[in-house]
Design an enzyme around this catalytic site. Sequence first.
Site, mmCIF file in Angstrom:
data_model
loop_
_atom_site.group_PDB
_atom_site.id
_atom_site.type_symbol
_atom_site.label_atom_id
_atom_site.label_comp_id
_atom_site.label_asym_id
_atom_site.label_seq_id
_atom_site.Cartn_x
_atom_site.Cartn_y
_atom_site.Cartn_z
ATOM 1 N N GLY A 72 0.817 -1.200 0.000
ATOM 2 C CA GLY A 72 0.000 0.000 0.000
ATOM 3 C C GLY A 72 0.858 1.260 0.000
ATOM 4 N N ASP B 265 -1.098 1.896 -9.778
ATOM 5 C CA ASP B 265 -0.981 2.904 -8.719
ATOM 6 C C ASP B 265 -1.297 4.300 -9.242
ATOM 7 O OD1 ASP B 265 -0.512 1.723 -6.276
ATOM 8 O OD2 ASP B 265 1.621 1.418 -6.664
ATOM 9 N N ASP C 84 15.683 -5.432 -3.785
ATOM 10 C CA ASP C 84 15.563 -6.001 -5.133
ATOM 11 C C ASP C 84 16.759 -5.546 -5.975
ATOM 12 O OD1 ASP C 84 13.088 -6.876 -4.368
ATOM 13 O OD2 ASP C 84 11.958 -5.379 -5.511
ATOM 14 N N GLU D 289 16.859 -5.085 -9.157
ATOM 15 C CA GLU D 289 16.462 -4.097 -10.173
ATOM 16 C C GLU D 289 16.354 -2.678 -9.632
ATOM 17 O OE1 GLU D 289 14.562 -6.818 -9.527
ATOM 18 O OE2 GLU D 289 13.571 -7.548 -11.346
ATOM 19 N N LYS E 205 11.486 -5.906 13.990
ATOM 20 C CA LYS E 205 12.751 -6.341 13.383
ATOM 21 C C LYS E 205 12.733 -6.293 11.838
ATOM 22 C CE LYS E 205 15.864 -7.336 15.822
ATOM 23 N NZ LYS E 205 16.281 -8.259 16.662
ATOM 24 N N CYS F 206 -15.539 -1.546 -23.557
ATOM 25 C CA CYS F 206 -14.526 -1.922 -24.546
ATOM 26 C C CYS F 206 -14.838 -3.310 -25.116
ATOM 27 C CB CYS F 206 -13.140 -1.809 -23.934
ATOM 28 S SG CYS F 206 -11.887 -1.575 -25.193
ATOM 29 N N LEU F 207 -14.159 -4.368 -24.636
ATOM 30 C CA LEU F 207 -14.521 -5.705 -25.114
ATOM 31 C C LEU F 207 -16.004 -5.976 -24.831
ATOM 32 C CD1 LEU F 207 -13.754 -8.483 -26.255
ATOM 33 C CD2 LEU F 207 -13.124 -9.174 -23.942
ATOM 34 N N HIS G 129 -13.039 3.397 -22.083
ATOM 35 C CA HIS G 129 -12.998 2.949 -20.678
ATOM 36 C C HIS G 129 -13.420 4.077 -19.750
ATOM 37 C CE1 HIS G 129 -10.912 -0.961 -21.149
ATOM 38 N NE2 HIS G 129 -10.438 -0.400 -22.256
ATOM 39 N N GLU H 28 -14.201 3.951 -16.729
ATOM 40 C CA GLU H 28 -13.758 3.757 -15.336
ATOM 41 C C GLU H 28 -12.543 4.595 -14.964
ATOM 42 O OE1 GLU H 28 -13.527 1.564 -17.785
ATOM 43 O OE2 GLU H 28 -11.794 0.215 -17.625
#
Length: 534
Positions: A16, A71, A148, A150, A190, A381-382, A508, A510
């Site tokens: 989050g 995000d 990570d 990357e 920890k 859409c679809l 779309h 939304e």
Amino acid sequence: MAKHVFVTGGVVSGLGKGITAASLGRLLKARGLKIAAQKLDPYMNVDPGTMSPYQHGEVFVTEDGSETDLDLGHYERFIDEDLNKFSNLTSGRVYWNVLTKERSGAYLGSTVQIIPHVTGEIKEAIYSLAKKTEADVVITEIGGTTGDIESQPFLEAIRQIGHEVGRTNCLFIHVTLVPFLKSSAEHKSKPTQHSVKELMASGIFPDIIVTRSDEILEESIKDKIALFCNVKRDCVIENRTVPVLYEAPLMLHEEQLDTIVCRELNLTTKEPELGEWEAMLSTIKAAQKHVRIALVGKYIQLHDAYLSVMEALKHASWALGSQVQIDWIDSEQVTEGSVDQLLSQADGILVPGGFGDRGIEGKILAARYAREHKVPYLGICLGMQIAVIEYARSILGYADAHSSEFNPDSQHPVIALMPDQRGNIPKGGTMRLGTYPCVISDNTNMSKAYKGQRIIAERHRHRYEFNNDFRQELIEKGLIISGTSPDGTLVEAVELADNPFFVGVQYHPEFKSRPNRPHPLFSLFIASSLGLTS
Ligand code: GLN
């Protein structure tokens, strides 16, 4: 000069961080500051557009047609600022840019290296967002988890920015998980300590630690985190799980997040104006009615694959005084034998966007069920393409009607590529993407939803279109074309007359829904599902 806030995450992914960054954006905006937000994703895809929704959730599309991380949807919904192609940067894009420059001779003579060339490219993206937006505060979230491989060039780049702009112009926020151990009935600090140690090894010393936990944290745990992670005691800020996501900014305000961020950045502002947000939460909590929507899709095991659709359904329902229950229907399970039982409880049926032929027949059955039983239907859409295919099969009698995406040999490709699109098109970044205008026909549900507005603009992400070869026939048999491109060539919306609400849109909606400003099409769909329309 813009101030920079960097948000990193530790211990686990999916913490989050995005909600923390988005909530901070909302709070700082409420203090009258101009905010820009950005997400840097360390994976190697050039953008998330080619990633399976199962791996990364939905692809969020911005006004300018960038395919971005989900995000960014949180940022837009919380901060209520439209983002753009500068708001999401992946390692893949960074390397692409660096290698393109190398090939064109931009570094001629130099050895091209992670430092300074890759880090330079990352810094350039951060600085240029600040410049382009003229924001007071740029919030940059680093995807992934500290440690990570990357993320290393990204951490090095933000470390350098911290050095270049000076500590009063830059703030590092580290969001970590503080787990609760049932056996000893206590929280554990920890993992946070280890995560901060890892971050410090990259030269980044967090100023604020945001702790994620489900329950209230003991003060002693916060003392410990402050002491061992070397941050001021009031810079350990609790971020508890809240029942409604949109409560997060208010909860973090109570925990003083924005006050402390402003103090640490030497920003003097008014107190945040949170009245509208608070009123919205009161509406959400007061919503007593109940509406049940069947969402028929193929990625339903991962709800994040339909994140913006899910949020848009909630926004519209709350504003109409109801809580929405989403029945997640796996379209592969929808058959002639099961369709009645699966959909009979639904007040409304929604078929969202999607790619590939898995589960297509189930979606067509769902559209048929909605049409025959006059259940409100929203096809996105679809979902619009499905509605057209179903109509061509059932009403025009073309049993093989299909989209050429799913059956290239169909004699009745009612959905197809436009003539200028045919050929060998690569998969990445080649769709109709971003905002396009749409002209709405009078006396339709589209016109009712958009309150008589004649021209609207909505975001697209698709390759196939309504095939005009079948347009006349479909119209003659009752399909209403209720939205088209301004020149009339592209069909953007279809609907049926003898259903309270049966609308399919090629775009779309939304992506433009906001918690305090539900999308009009979702609002009318939910109103019909609640039986509130005549
Ligand atoms: N697969 C369809 C197309 O490319 C629909 C895409 C979508 O639903 N986003 O046209």
